[in-house]
Design an enzyme around this catalytic site. Structure first.
Site, mmCIF file in Angstrom:
data_model
loop_
_atom_site.group_PDB
_atom_site.id
_atom_site.type_symbol
_atom_site.label_atom_id
_atom_site.label_comp_id
_atom_site.label_asym_id
_atom_site.label_seq_id
_atom_site.Cartn_x
_atom_site.Cartn_y
_atom_site.Cartn_z
ATOM 1 N N GLU A 177 0.949 -1.059 0.107
ATOM 2 C CA GLU A 177 0.023 -0.094 0.015
ATOM 3 C C GLU A 177 0.766 1.107 0.204
ATOM 4 O O GLU A 177 1.331 1.684 1.112
ATOM 5 C CB GLU A 177 -0.872 -0.060 1.160
ATOM 6 C CG GLU A 177 -1.745 1.281 1.246
ATOM 7 C CD GLU A 177 -2.796 1.200 2.611
ATOM 8 O OE1 GLU A 177 -2.683 0.507 3.230
ATOM 9 O OE2 GLU A 177 -3.760 2.153 2.520
ATOM 10 N N LYS A 219 -2.524 -2.205 -3.261
ATOM 11 C CA LYS A 219 -3.491 -1.551 -2.754
ATOM 12 C C LYS A 219 -3.090 0.025 -2.968
ATOM 13 O O LYS A 219 -2.357 0.725 -1.977
ATOM 14 C CB LYS A 219 -3.852 -1.605 -0.906
ATOM 15 C CG LYS A 219 -4.528 -0.723 -0.346
ATOM 16 C CD LYS A 219 -4.862 -1.373 1.015
ATOM 17 C CE LYS A 219 -5.697 -0.378 1.666
ATOM 18 N NZ LYS A 219 -6.565 -1.003 2.886
HETATM 19 P P1 13P Z 1 -9.387 4.214 4.047
HETATM 20 O O1 13P Z 1 -10.186 3.214 3.196
HETATM 21 O O2 13P Z 1 -10.179 4.664 5.191
HETATM 22 O O3 13P Z 1 -8.481 4.971 3.451
HETATM 23 O O4 13P Z 1 -8.419 3.121 4.662
HETATM 24 C C1 13P Z 1 -7.570 1.936 4.104
HETATM 25 C C2 13P Z 1 -6.616 1.789 4.652
HETATM 26 O O5 13P Z 1 -6.370 0.460 5.076
HETATM 27 C C3 13P Z 1 -5.481 2.590 5.152
HETATM 28 O O6 13P Z 1 -4.356 1.928 5.439
#
Ligand code: 13P
Length: 340
Positions: A177, A219
């Protein structure tokens, strides 16, 4: 490395138009969201809220995996059933957030580096034994005056790749991510440029660290202007910019892209994901899925407000958002769904 397990786990997370539920807020983040709604910031309140989520009837119809936090993976329902068993019975595979948070990057004012590599191999071993089959690590990239820097992007991409390689060694699918934040007044074009550069760095480093692309999930953020930018795109413009960015940077070997929601409203996140699938599903090489926290949980949290009497209504709202996002994966989401 158990290559087949990794490939099967990654594919199954994005099969049947399902997605991931991120419920891995750290205690400080969870407490902050509770405080805004006047909910007590205690371990028991966090446990009760997580129980509400994992016991939501029918959640497994739209959710293939739930990302947990270290506190949550060890918790139980009021009647003593472990959350892991409740999730397993619902057909939801547990995942785990393993980074230890974003800290200031030395020598780089305004930029962050995510920590958590020390001792990670042993923690991953324990989580695998507990039943987790995937993990998450979030890098934070801020757009501002002169940032992100090339060295900031490289450092974060390197840490993501080291984490991803350790995950695969332990049999866990890494959810990678790199989040370009929506804070600020930058334009859509600037976000496109920064996200492209961030993802290019990430895949260079993943290749250097010999990460199996077929056994990971990306992600990313959607490509969007800053929340304070006066010029906001249409749903289709946001979808086009996002997929254009991903087509330029993400290898076809990656099975799934599961977006974070990043502070968009729940409805907009669903609408934008829907538009991507309507316009690109037939030719995108990877699944366009979701791994939302706020865009699935927020309406439910606002209904619950820490009150036992509101649990059922909150669960209904949670299930609704999960279903909306599954519909968005099929390109079948529309505003009328919000009125049912
Ligand atoms: P949000 O969808 O609230 O942005 O959170 C996703 C997430 O896992 C952030 O690390």
């Amino acid at each position: 490395m158990n290559t087949q397990l990794l490939i099967d786990t990654a594919r199954a997370r994005v099969a049947d138009d399902k997605g991931l539920l991120a419920m891995d807020e750290s205690n400080p983040t969870c407490n902050k969201r509770f405080a805004k709604l006047g909910i007590p910031q205690t371990e028991e309140a966090r446990r009760a809220y997580r129980e509400l989520i994992v016991t939501t009837p029918g959640l497994g119809e739209s959710i293939s995996g739930a990302i947990l936090y270290d506190e949550t993976i060890r918790q139980q329902t009021k009647d003593g059933t472990s959350f892991l068993k409740v999730l397993g019975d619902a057909g939801i595979i547990p995942g785990i957030k393993v980074d230890t948070g974003a800290k200031d990057l030395a020598g780089h004012p305004g930029e962050k580096i995510t920590e958590g590599l020390d001792g990670l191999r042993d923690r991953l071993k324990e989580y695998f034994q507990m039943g987790a089959r995937f993990a998450k690590w979030r890098a934070v990239i801020t757009i501002g005056d002169g940032i992100p820097s090339r060295s900031g992007l490289e450092a974060n991409a390197h840490a993501l790749a080291r984490y991803a390689a350790l995950c695969q060694e332990a049999g866990l699918v890494p959810v990678v991510e790199p989040e370009v934040l929506m804070d600020g007044d930058h334009t859509l074009e600037r976000c496109l440029k920064v996200t492209e550069e961030a993802l290019r760095n990430v895949f260079i480093q993943l290749n250097c660290q010999r990460v199996l692309l077929e056994g990971m999930i990306l992600k990313p953020n959607m490509v969007l202007p800053g929340l304070d930018c006066p010029d906001q795109p249409t749903v289709d413009e946001a979808a086009d910019a996002t997929v254009q960015c991903l087509l330029r940077t993400v290898p076809a070997a990656v099975p799934g892209i599961a977006f974070l929601s990043g502070g968009q409203s729940a409805e907009l996140a669903s609408a934008r994901l829907n538009a991507m699938n309507v316009r690109f599903k037939s030719r995108a090489p990877w699944a366009l899925a979701f791994s939302f926290a706020r865009a699935i949980q927020q309406p439910a949290l606002e209904i619950w407000r820490g009150e036992e009497a509101n649990v059922q209504a909150a669960q209904k709202a949670l299930r609704h958002r999960a279903r909306c996002n599954q519909a968005a994966r099929r390109g079948e989401y529309n505003a009328a769904m919000e009125r049912t």
